[in-house]
Design an enzyme around this catalytic site. Structure first.
Site, mmCIF file in Angstrom:
data_model
loop_
_atom_site.group_PDB
_atom_site.id
_atom_site.type_symbol
_atom_site.label_atom_id
_atom_site.label_comp_id
_atom_site.label_asym_id
_atom_site.label_seq_id
_atom_site.Cartn_x
_atom_site.Cartn_y
_atom_site.Cartn_z
ATOM 1 N N GLY A 176 48.051 15.277 10.039
ATOM 2 C CA GLY A 176 49.487 15.743 10.779
ATOM 3 C C GLY A 176 48.905 16.067 12.276
ATOM 4 O O GLY A 176 47.550 15.630 13.306
ATOM 5 N N LYS A 210 56.636 18.948 22.672
ATOM 6 C CA LYS A 210 55.061 18.344 22.965
ATOM 7 C C LYS A 210 54.413 17.295 23.453
ATOM 8 O O LYS A 210 54.322 17.018 24.692
ATOM 9 C CB LYS A 210 53.914 19.116 21.972
ATOM 10 C CG LYS A 210 54.085 20.290 21.982
ATOM 11 C CD LYS A 210 52.063 20.967 21.273
ATOM 12 C CE LYS A 210 52.006 21.932 20.651
ATOM 13 N NZ LYS A 210 51.464 22.151 19.919
ATOM 14 N N SER A 246 53.366 33.940 21.493
ATOM 15 C CA SER A 246 53.051 33.401 22.221
ATOM 16 C C SER A 246 53.316 34.722 24.245
ATOM 17 O O SER A 246 52.941 35.533 24.610
ATOM 18 C CB SER A 246 54.021 32.280 23.044
ATOM 19 O OG SER A 246 53.259 31.503 22.274
ATOM 20 N N TYR A 295 47.963 31.246 10.439
ATOM 21 C CA TYR A 295 47.260 32.429 11.090
ATOM 22 C C TYR A 295 48.736 33.464 10.550
ATOM 23 O O TYR A 295 48.009 34.835 10.162
ATOM 24 C CB TYR A 295 47.498 33.089 12.193
ATOM 25 C CG TYR A 295 49.265 32.488 13.113
ATOM 26 C CD1 TYR A 295 49.928 33.218 12.971
ATOM 27 C CD2 TYR A 295 49.134 31.763 13.655
ATOM 28 C CE1 TYR A 295 51.459 32.948 13.726
ATOM 29 C CE2 TYR A 295 50.543 30.772 14.061
ATOM 30 C CZ TYR A 295 51.315 32.163 14.745
ATOM 31 O OH TYR A 295 53.311 31.569 14.200
ATOM 32 N N GLY A 329 43.569 31.105 13.006
ATOM 33 C CA GLY A 329 44.765 30.437 13.946
ATOM 34 C C GLY A 329 45.133 30.956 14.828
ATOM 35 O O GLY A 329 45.223 30.944 15.902
ATOM 36 N N ASP A 378 45.370 23.611 23.583
ATOM 37 C CA ASP A 378 45.342 23.877 22.598
ATOM 38 C C ASP A 378 43.940 22.915 21.941
ATOM 39 O O ASP A 378 43.106 23.508 21.153
ATOM 40 C CB ASP A 378 46.009 23.210 21.485
ATOM 41 C CG ASP A 378 47.096 23.267 21.253
ATOM 42 O OD1 ASP A 378 47.557 24.328 21.092
ATOM 43 O OD2 ASP A 378 48.145 22.718 20.600
#
Length: 276
Positions: free
Chosen positions: A133, A71, A22, A220, A241, A108
């Site tokens: 998941g 989250k 990020s 990724y 990803g 997302d």
């Protein structure tokens, strides 16, 4: 606009957090947009430490990106939560208003939709999800926006199967669950979304059809996965990803800075340089 001229801060929180891309993506956006007084950092914060961390933030803070395990933990700390975030009970974006109000969102889900749209996937008749998941629930929410028919989820346990069917009911999309032992069947779907950990789909690479459709592999690193490499070699479209990371970060940048169009290309290039 005052936000572009006064010092502003943002950061990503989570635990572990050292691996997060990020900062690379957001800083690249700031540089491209000329936001020279903006900074973006990362902080190791767990669920227990989150409330105190948020409370101490000053008026210079524009927003936070949230990764695991925060989250859901952040939700009680918010004044407002978007319908998108509520739909999956997960917030990955916290934006501070000028009056201090805290709004939570989930980028997302629209990030997945945007990554697919970038590859020309606007709508599919059916889809398959590998795994069950937290990322699978986001994938299901994304499919609720673009899939007109059934979603088949390939899972490893009855408990996971029940969870995916419950998410389907909540998101108003038809979900059928199949045991992971039959996961090779997934590869013939119009769209396959792999949400599993590294290595979990390697054994499926030998079953890629001669004319594969579209694979969205949310990993990724390491990249490409064995499945993605075989898929691409056979001429199928692959969404990675990193594509997801970039598009969800694009939406975060736009919300936090107020800029209408974050620089997708510059952010992707920065991510590729950092990874590869």
């Amino acid at each position: 606009m005052s936000r572009t001229t006064s010092k502003r801060r943002a950061a990503v929180l989570g635990s572990p957090i050292a691996h997060s891309l990020s900062p690379v993506l957001h800083r690249a956006a700031y540089a491209e947009l000329g936001l020279t007084d903006w900074t973006y950092d990362r902080f190791e914060v767990d669920e227990e430490a989150l409330p105190a961390f948020v409370e101490k933030l000053g008026p210079e803070w524009a927003g936070l990106s949230l990764t695991m395990p925060l989250k859901r933990a952040v939700m009680p700390l918010l004044d407002e939560i978007s319908e998108t975030a509520r739909s999956v009970e997960a917030v990955n974006t916290l934006v501070f208003a000028e009056d201090g109000r805290r709004t939570g969102d989930n980028t997302d889900i629209p990030g997945m939709v945007a990554a697919l749209r970038e590859r020309g996937i606007e709508q599919v008749e059916s889809a398959a999800i590998l795994g069950a998941g937290a990322t699978a629930s986001s994938a299901l929410a994304a499919l609720a926006r673009i899939c007109t028919g059934e979603v088949v989820a390939y899972v490893r346990s009855d408990a996971r199967a029940a969870e995916m069917r419950q998410w389907g009911e909540r998101l108003d999309i038809e979900v059928r669950t199949v045991d992971w032992a039959d996961a090779e069947q997934a590869l013939s779907a119009p769209l396959v979304i792999a949400t599993t950990p590294a290595g979990a789909t390697d054994a499926l690479s030998g079953a890629v059809p001669e004319r594969p459709t579209t694979l969205f592999d949310v990993l990724y690193h390491p990249w490409p996965t064995e499945l993605a490499a075989r898929w691409s070699a056979y001429g199928g479209a692959v969404v990675s990803g990193l594509d997801l990371l970039v598009h969800q970060a694009v939406l975060q940048v736009e919300q936090m800075t107020g800029c209408k169009a974050a620089p997708v290309g510059a952010m992707r290039q920065a991510g590729e340089r950092a990874l590869y």
